[in-house]
Scaffold this motif. Structure first.
Motif, mmCIF file in Angstrom:
data_model
loop_
_atom_site.group_PDB
_atom_site.id
_atom_site.type_symbol
_atom_site.label_atom_id
_atom_site.label_comp_id
_atom_site.label_asym_id
_atom_site.label_seq_id
_atom_site.Cartn_x
_atom_site.Cartn_y
_atom_site.Cartn_z
ATOM 1 N N MET A 1 73.402 70.473 -8.158
ATOM 2 C CA MET A 1 72.589 70.207 -7.115
ATOM 3 C C MET A 1 71.142 70.348 -7.615
ATOM 4 N N ASP A 2 70.865 71.208 -8.498
ATOM 5 C CA ASP A 2 69.446 71.173 -9.268
ATOM 6 C C ASP A 2 69.303 69.816 -10.018
ATOM 7 N N LYS A 3 70.256 69.530 -10.711
ATOM 8 C CA LYS A 3 70.264 68.350 -11.443
ATOM 9 C C LYS A 3 69.794 67.070 -10.524
ATOM 10 N N LYS A 4 70.582 66.998 -9.424
ATOM 11 C CA LYS A 4 70.472 65.925 -8.482
ATOM 12 C C LYS A 4 68.888 66.078 -8.020
ATOM 13 N N ARG A 6 66.538 67.499 -9.298
ATOM 14 C CA ARG A 6 65.312 67.101 -10.250
ATOM 15 C C ARG A 6 65.507 65.746 -10.679
ATOM 16 N N ASN A 7 66.561 65.033 -10.908
ATOM 17 C CA ASN A 7 66.537 63.450 -10.893
ATOM 18 C C ASN A 7 66.236 62.811 -9.969
ATOM 19 N N VAL A 8 66.133 63.197 -8.422
ATOM 20 C CA VAL A 8 65.553 62.731 -7.329
ATOM 21 C C VAL A 8 63.831 62.503 -7.869
ATOM 22 N N LYS A 9 63.437 63.842 -7.897
ATOM 23 C CA LYS A 9 62.036 64.025 -8.040
ATOM 24 C C LYS A 9 61.468 63.209 -9.250
ATOM 25 N N ILE A 10 62.110 62.966 -10.538
ATOM 26 C CA ILE A 10 61.739 62.220 -11.568
ATOM 27 C C ILE A 10 61.813 60.839 -11.093
ATOM 28 N N ILE A 11 62.691 60.441 -10.333
ATOM 29 C CA ILE A 11 62.733 58.953 -9.901
ATOM 30 C C ILE A 11 61.711 58.766 -8.947
ATOM 31 N N THR A 12 61.489 59.774 -7.939
ATOM 32 C CA THR A 12 60.329 59.491 -7.013
ATOM 33 C C THR A 12 59.175 59.477 -7.734
ATOM 34 N N ILE A 13 58.743 60.390 -8.822
ATOM 35 C CA ILE A 13 57.415 60.319 -9.462
ATOM 36 C C ILE A 13 57.198 59.034 -10.246
ATOM 37 N N ILE A 14 58.163 58.307 -10.960
ATOM 38 C CA ILE A 14 58.152 57.342 -11.678
ATOM 39 C C ILE A 14 57.882 56.194 -10.726
ATOM 40 N N SER A 15 58.712 56.134 -9.559
ATOM 41 C CA SER A 15 58.341 55.115 -8.466
ATOM 42 C C SER A 15 56.985 55.085 -7.982
ATOM 43 N N ILE A 16 56.413 56.315 -7.741
ATOM 44 C CA ILE A 16 54.946 56.363 -7.400
ATOM 45 C C ILE A 16 54.059 55.736 -8.462
ATOM 46 N N VAL A 17 54.305 56.083 -9.624
ATOM 47 C CA VAL A 17 53.422 55.787 -10.900
ATOM 48 C C VAL A 17 53.643 54.375 -10.845
ATOM 49 N N LEU A 18 54.867 53.735 -10.820
ATOM 50 C CA LEU A 18 54.982 52.077 -10.904
ATOM 51 C C LEU A 18 54.191 51.635 -9.735
ATOM 52 N N ILE A 19 54.272 51.934 -8.433
ATOM 53 C CA ILE A 19 53.560 51.405 -7.590
ATOM 54 C C ILE A 19 52.100 51.495 -7.586
#
Length: 93
Positions: A1-4, A6-19
């Protein structure tokens, strides 16, 4: 669960930065577009001025071509002080 999570947070941060980056790029492009539109308007005004100058030149050129003899005679009399043979000159005092 922690990996999921963590991955969701990383993807969210990357998405926000790209936007955010895309938004900045879009804003810069809109500024460039506005500058180019302004430059285009200025060039259009300059083009119209040049067209008017060309038309004015063409009109005066046509006048001188059609009335060349009269123009040359007037120029010779007024600018060069020449006259026709046996012509009397009267000068204002």
């Amino acid at each position: 669960m922690d990996k999921k999570v963590r991955n969701v947070k990383i993807i969210t941060i990357i998405s926000i930065v790209l936007i955010f980056i895309c938004t900045i790029i879009l804003a810069i492009q809109l500024v460039k577009i506005n500058n180019l539109k302004e430059q285009s308007k200025n060039l259009e005004v300059y083009k119209e001025q040049l067209i008017d100058d060309i038309n004015n030149y063409s009109a005066s050129n046509n006048y001188y071509e059609n009335n060349r003899d009269e123009y040359l005679e007037k120029y010779a009399r007024e600018e060069l002080g020449w006259g026709e043979k046996d012509e009397k000159w009267y000068v204002k005092k």
